[in-house]
Design an enzyme around this catalytic site. Structure first.
Site, PDB file in Angstrom:
ATOM      1  N   LYS A  82      11.775  49.126  13.829  1.00  0.00           N
ATOM      2  CA  LYS A  82      11.930  47.683  14.081  1.00  0.00           C
ATOM      3  C   LYS A  82      10.994  46.869  13.171  1.00  0.00           C
ATOM      4  O   LYS A  82      11.431  45.921  12.507  1.00  0.00           O
ATOM      5  CB  LYS A  82      11.585  47.360  15.542  1.00  0.00           C
ATOM      6  CG  LYS A  82      11.423  45.869  15.811  1.00  0.00           C
ATOM      7  CD  LYS A  82      10.940  45.575  17.207  1.00  0.00           C
ATOM      8  CE  LYS A  82       9.470  45.649  17.419  1.00  0.00           C
ATOM      9  NZ  LYS A  82       8.696  44.416  17.372  1.00  0.00           N
ATOM     10  N   ASN A  83       9.707  47.242  13.163  1.00  0.00           N
ATOM     11  CA  ASN A  83       8.730  46.396  12.470  1.00  0.00           C
ATOM     12  C   ASN A  83       8.848  46.454  10.958  1.00  0.00           C
ATOM     13  O   ASN A  83       8.261  45.644  10.258  1.00  0.00           O
ATOM     14  CB  ASN A  83       7.309  46.736  12.927  1.00  0.00           C
ATOM     15  CG  ASN A  83       7.045  46.182  14.320  1.00  0.00           C
ATOM     16  OD1 ASN A  83       7.837  45.369  14.822  1.00  0.00           O
ATOM     17  ND2 ASN A  83       5.974  46.614  14.955  1.00  0.00           N
ATOM     18  N   CYS A 107       0.861  34.464  21.939  1.00  0.00           N
ATOM     19  CA  CYS A 107       1.797  35.283  22.710  1.00  0.00           C
ATOM     20  C   CYS A 107       1.023  36.086  23.733  1.00  0.00           C
ATOM     21  O   CYS A 107      -0.202  35.982  23.803  1.00  0.00           O
ATOM     22  CB  CYS A 107       2.665  36.136  21.798  1.00  0.00           C
ATOM     23  SG  CYS A 107       1.914  37.666  21.287  1.00  0.00           S
ATOM     24  N   ARG A 133      -3.105  35.434  18.221  1.00  0.00           N
ATOM     25  CA  ARG A 133      -2.340  35.757  17.021  1.00  0.00           C
ATOM     26  C   ARG A 133      -2.154  34.575  16.068  1.00  0.00           C
ATOM     27  O   ARG A 133      -1.027  34.121  15.824  1.00  0.00           O
ATOM     28  CB  ARG A 133      -0.994  36.376  17.393  1.00  0.00           C
ATOM     29  CG  ARG A 133      -1.149  37.621  18.243  1.00  0.00           C
ATOM     30  CD  ARG A 133       0.171  38.270  18.573  1.00  0.00           C
ATOM     31  NE  ARG A 133       0.686  39.063  17.458  1.00  0.00           N
ATOM     32  CZ  ARG A 133       1.849  39.696  17.494  1.00  0.00           C
ATOM     33  NH1 ARG A 133       2.605  39.620  18.560  1.00  0.00           N
ATOM     34  NH2 ARG A 133       2.255  40.403  16.467  1.00  0.00           N
ATOM     35  N   ASP A 140       0.131  49.723  19.186  1.00  0.00           N
ATOM     36  CA  ASP A 140       1.471  49.729  19.791  1.00  0.00           C
ATOM     37  C   ASP A 140       1.750  51.003  20.591  1.00  0.00           C
ATOM     38  O   ASP A 140       2.819  51.133  21.196  1.00  0.00           O
ATOM     39  CB  ASP A 140       2.550  49.566  18.701  1.00  0.00           C
ATOM     40  CG  ASP A 140       2.550  48.163  18.102  1.00  0.00           C
ATOM     41  OD1 ASP A 140       1.895  47.271  18.666  1.00  0.00           O
ATOM     42  OD2 ASP A 140       3.205  47.973  17.067  1.00  0.00           O
ATOM     43  N   ARG A 173      14.316  44.500  22.932  1.00  0.00           N
ATOM     44  CA  ARG A 173      13.847  43.940  21.655  1.00  0.00           C
ATOM     45  C   ARG A 173      13.489  45.048  20.683  1.00  0.00           C
ATOM     46  O   ARG A 173      13.644  44.881  19.473  1.00  0.00           O
ATOM     47  CB  ARG A 173      12.583  43.089  21.891  1.00  0.00           C
ATOM     48  CG  ARG A 173      12.870  41.803  22.598  1.00  0.00           C
ATOM     49  CD  ARG A 173      11.649  40.954  22.632  1.00  0.00           C
ATOM     50  NE  ARG A 173      11.217  40.645  21.258  1.00  0.00           N
ATOM     51  CZ  ARG A 173      10.288  39.774  20.953  1.00  0.00           C
ATOM     52  NH1 ARG A 173       9.687  39.110  21.903  1.00  0.00           N
ATOM     53  NH2 ARG A 173       9.957  39.550  19.704  1.00  0.00           N
TER      54      ARG A 173
HETATM   55  C1  EPZ Z   1       2.185  43.752  13.536  1.00  0.00           C
HETATM   56  O1  EPZ Z   1       1.823  42.498  14.078  1.00  0.00           O
HETATM   57  C2  EPZ Z   1       3.241  44.320  14.466  1.00  0.00           C
HETATM   58  N1  EPZ Z   1       4.363  43.390  14.569  1.00  0.00           N
HETATM   59  C3  EPZ Z   1       2.640  44.539  15.846  1.00  0.00           C
HETATM   60  O2  EPZ Z   1       3.616  45.161  16.674  1.00  0.00           O
HETATM   61  C4  EPZ Z   1       1.419  45.472  15.708  1.00  0.00           C
HETATM   62  O3  EPZ Z   1       0.814  45.602  16.975  1.00  0.00           O
HETATM   63  C5  EPZ Z   1       0.424  44.881  14.716  1.00  0.00           C
HETATM   64  O4  EPZ Z   1       1.082  44.641  13.439  1.00  0.00           O
HETATM   65  C6  EPZ Z   1      -0.772  45.796  14.458  1.00  0.00           C
HETATM   66  O5  EPZ Z   1      -0.328  47.030  13.970  1.00  0.00           O
HETATM   67  C7  EPZ Z   1       5.288  43.377  13.642  1.00  0.00           C
HETATM   68  O6  EPZ Z   1       5.247  44.087  12.640  1.00  0.00           O
HETATM   69  C8  EPZ Z   1       6.441  42.462  13.867  1.00  0.00           C
HETATM   70  P1  EPZ Z   1      -1.716  41.779  12.444  1.00  0.00           P
HETATM   71  P2  EPZ Z   1       0.983  41.453  13.209  1.00  0.00           P
HETATM   72  O7  EPZ Z   1      -1.539  40.571  11.619  1.00  0.00           O
HETATM   73  O8  EPZ Z   1       1.388  41.588  11.800  1.00  0.00           O
HETATM   74  C9  EPZ Z   1      -5.282  38.826  13.690  1.00  0.00           C
HETATM   75  C10 EPZ Z   1       5.099  45.319  18.510  1.00  0.00           C
HETATM   76  O9  EPZ Z   1       4.939  45.573  19.731  1.00  0.00           O
HETATM   77  N2  EPZ Z   1      -4.756  37.848  12.717  1.00  0.00           N
HETATM   78  O10 EPZ Z   1      -2.048  43.066  11.773  1.00  0.00           O
HETATM   79  O11 EPZ Z   1       1.118  40.132  13.858  1.00  0.00           O
HETATM   80  C11 EPZ Z   1      -4.347  39.042  14.879  1.00  0.00           C
HETATM   81  O12 EPZ Z   1      -4.486  38.043  15.846  1.00  0.00           O
HETATM   82  C12 EPZ Z   1       4.169  44.382  17.779  1.00  0.00           C
HETATM   83  O13 EPZ Z   1       6.043  45.781  17.847  1.00  0.00           O
HETATM   84  C13 EPZ Z   1      -5.462  36.683  12.453  1.00  0.00           C
HETATM   85  O14 EPZ Z   1      -6.527  36.441  13.020  1.00  0.00           O
HETATM   86  O15 EPZ Z   1      -0.476  42.006  13.416  1.00  0.00           O
HETATM   87  C14 EPZ Z   1      -4.776  40.416  15.338  1.00  0.00           C
HETATM   88  O16 EPZ Z   1      -5.893  40.315  16.168  1.00  0.00           O
HETATM   89  C15 EPZ Z   1       3.144  43.764  18.677  1.00  0.00           C
HETATM   90  N3  EPZ Z   1      -4.940  35.789  11.547  1.00  0.00           N
HETATM   91  C16 EPZ Z   1      -5.175  41.117  14.035  1.00  0.00           C
HETATM   92  O17 EPZ Z   1      -5.356  40.076  13.069  1.00  0.00           O
HETATM   93  C17 EPZ Z   1      -3.778  36.039  10.883  1.00  0.00           C
HETATM   94  O18 EPZ Z   1      -3.366  35.184  10.070  1.00  0.00           O
HETATM   95  C18 EPZ Z   1      -4.146  42.084  13.480  1.00  0.00           C
HETATM   96  O19 EPZ Z   1      -2.847  41.470  13.520  1.00  0.00           O
HETATM   97  C19 EPZ Z   1      -3.071  37.221  11.147  1.00  0.00           C
HETATM   98  C20 EPZ Z   1      -3.574  38.115  12.063  1.00  0.00           C
END
Ligand code: EPZ
Length: 430
Positions: free
Chosen positions: A22-23, A120, A125, A310, A402
């Protein structure tokens, strides 16, 4: 609204083919905005999230055709012309990854208006790193009434993007924008998740020049245009890990095929430490547990190749039946223990303090009504239900839809007593 009913206690035996990730699929679909030719994605998962992104892309001008090819489900995406650069709040709020259309829209047309996604259930996020990356490529970003107005009238320019910490989404977003920028872009402190490699492989097949994906430094030589390509979506490592834990929890022997076990090595190491037998093979892995007591082990989530956030909820479900106390530390998202109180409804003994949960293993879980607020939390309840005595009813099944393709079908083919109860829409939550 649909529910899933599980009668626990059945051991699992059989084979589960793993779907496309999915991701990865949703970012690959966004890449189709970068060319006027057809992007053909094979091994496509059919999920609520991919359907949803397909609808958004159609609004932006993409023709989306789903079909079944020689190797299973595939999707053809063709954006001959971008007819709108606007992604409204309602669509981005429902699926955060919709925000990733911003970079490709900007790269192809020089402008976009995309809603901020908002927080969320698993954490705040923010998207500040996404926006800083686009600014480093010369985009002008204005925030107004919850929308990002992005402009690059003379096109994006290659630049230096130094992330302060790893973000999967921001790294992907930077890559999606930089491939069409003028000149070279270097991304440092890039996320190293396998989905980044899948995206780079697809973009390179489209004519991009991306190197270093899967390492902390990614270099991108911008090109004038991208062309069509065929790309197979990588196997879903989270689905793989989820079924591996399900087999361990219910007991029995399950062979997971069409996948890779190196993607979930951190999980496998912890499962083995807990007393589960895991045998890797060419096409995936076999998970076996024949009645032996599970040992409590500690986990801490981390960026790849660490223990995936995840898979944290699923592993917590497993630990509810382990011998001893397990400590589970969540380091990626600040609010990702929403499954703990639901697991407690099944009898689990869990205490949460900040980013740490302590799970005291018990002799057995007992079926109950449960519901969860996100995808991975929901599936942890299904897994727990497989081992619980009596019936577990998982509400709010739309979360599962989803991200898990034919979940009940795949589990019941291995002997699980699991069925979907269609909702009549009345008296349901939400
Ligand atoms: C991806 O989310 C995945 N989603 C998530 O899977 C997964 O948990 C996550 O990566 C970590 O592996 C998708 O690919 C659609 P990040 P993402 O940016 O990209 C902070 C699922 O269940 N951050 O690596 O949003 C953020 O808040 C989902 O399938 C900022 O502060 O994760 C988090 O604490 C849930 N500013 C950390 O970084 C930003 O601009 C890592 O988030 C971006 C992120």
């Amino acid at each position: 609204m649909d529910r899933i009913a599980i009668i626990g206690g059945a051991r699992l035996a059989g084979e589960i083919p793993i779907s496309g990730a999915k991701n990865s699929a949703i970012k690959l679909m966004a890449a189709s905005l970068l060319t006027d030719e057809t992007l053909r994605l094979t091994n496509m998962p059919r999920l609520a999230d991919t359907r949803f992104l397909g609808k958004l892309l159609q609004r932006l001008g993409t023709e989306v055709v789903e079909s079944v090819g020689e190797d299973g489900p595939e999707t053809l995406l063709r954006t001959a012309e971008i007819t709108s650069g606007f992604a409204p709040y309602d669509l981005v709020r429902q699926m955060r990854a919709s925000f990733n259309v911003l970079g490709p829209l900007l790269a192809r047309t020089g402008q976009a208006k995309v809603s901020l996604p908002g927080g969320c259930t698993i954490g705040a996020r923010p998207v500040d790193l996404h926006l800083k990356a686009l600014e480093a490529l010369g985009a002008r970003i204005d925030l107004h009434e919850g929308y990002v107005y992005a402009q690059a009238p003379r096109g994006l320019k290659g630049g230096q993007i130094d992330f302060p910490f790893n973000s999967v989404g921001a790294t992907e977003h930077a890559m999606l924008a930089a491939v069409l920028a003028d000149g070279e872009t270097t991304i440092t402190n890039a996320a190293c998740e396998p989905e980044l490699i899948d995206l780079a492989d697809c973009l390179n097949a489209m004519g991009a020049k991306v190197s270093g994906a899967g390492t902390p430094v990614i270099r991108i030589q911008g090109v004038g245009r991208l062309h069509g390509a065929t790309h197979a979506v990588m196997p879903d490592r989270i689905e793989t890990g989820t079924f591996a834990v399900a087999a361990a929890m219910a007991g029995g022997e399950v062979r997971l095929t069409r996948t890779r076990c190196d993607f979930i090595q951190a999980l496998i190491d912890k499962m083995v430490e807990a007393g589960v037998e895991v045998t890797p093979h060419n096409d995936g892995l076999t998970v076996r547990r024949n009645g032996g007591l599970l040992k409590a082990v500690e986990i801490e989530t981390g960026v790849y190749p660490g223990f995936a956030t995840d898979l944290q909820a699923q592993f917590m479900a497993l630990m509810t039946l382990a011998d001893g106390e397990s400590v589970i530390k969540e380091t990626i998202f600040e609010n990702r223990f929403m499954h703990a109180p639901e697991l407690a409804r099944l009898g689990a003994e869990i205490t949460v303090q900040g980013g740490e949960a302590r799970v005291r293993g018990i002799d057995h879980l007992t079926g109950a009504q449960v519901m969860a607020t996100d995808l991975r939390a929901s599936v942890s309840l299904v897994i727990a239900g497989l081992a619980a005595r009596g019936e577990t009813m998982v509400n709010r099944v739309y979360h599962l839809d989803r991200g898990f393709e034919r979940l009940e079908e795949k589990l019941s083919a291995c002997g699980a007593q699991i069925r979907r109860i269609k909702g009549d829409g009345e008296g349901d939550e939400d």
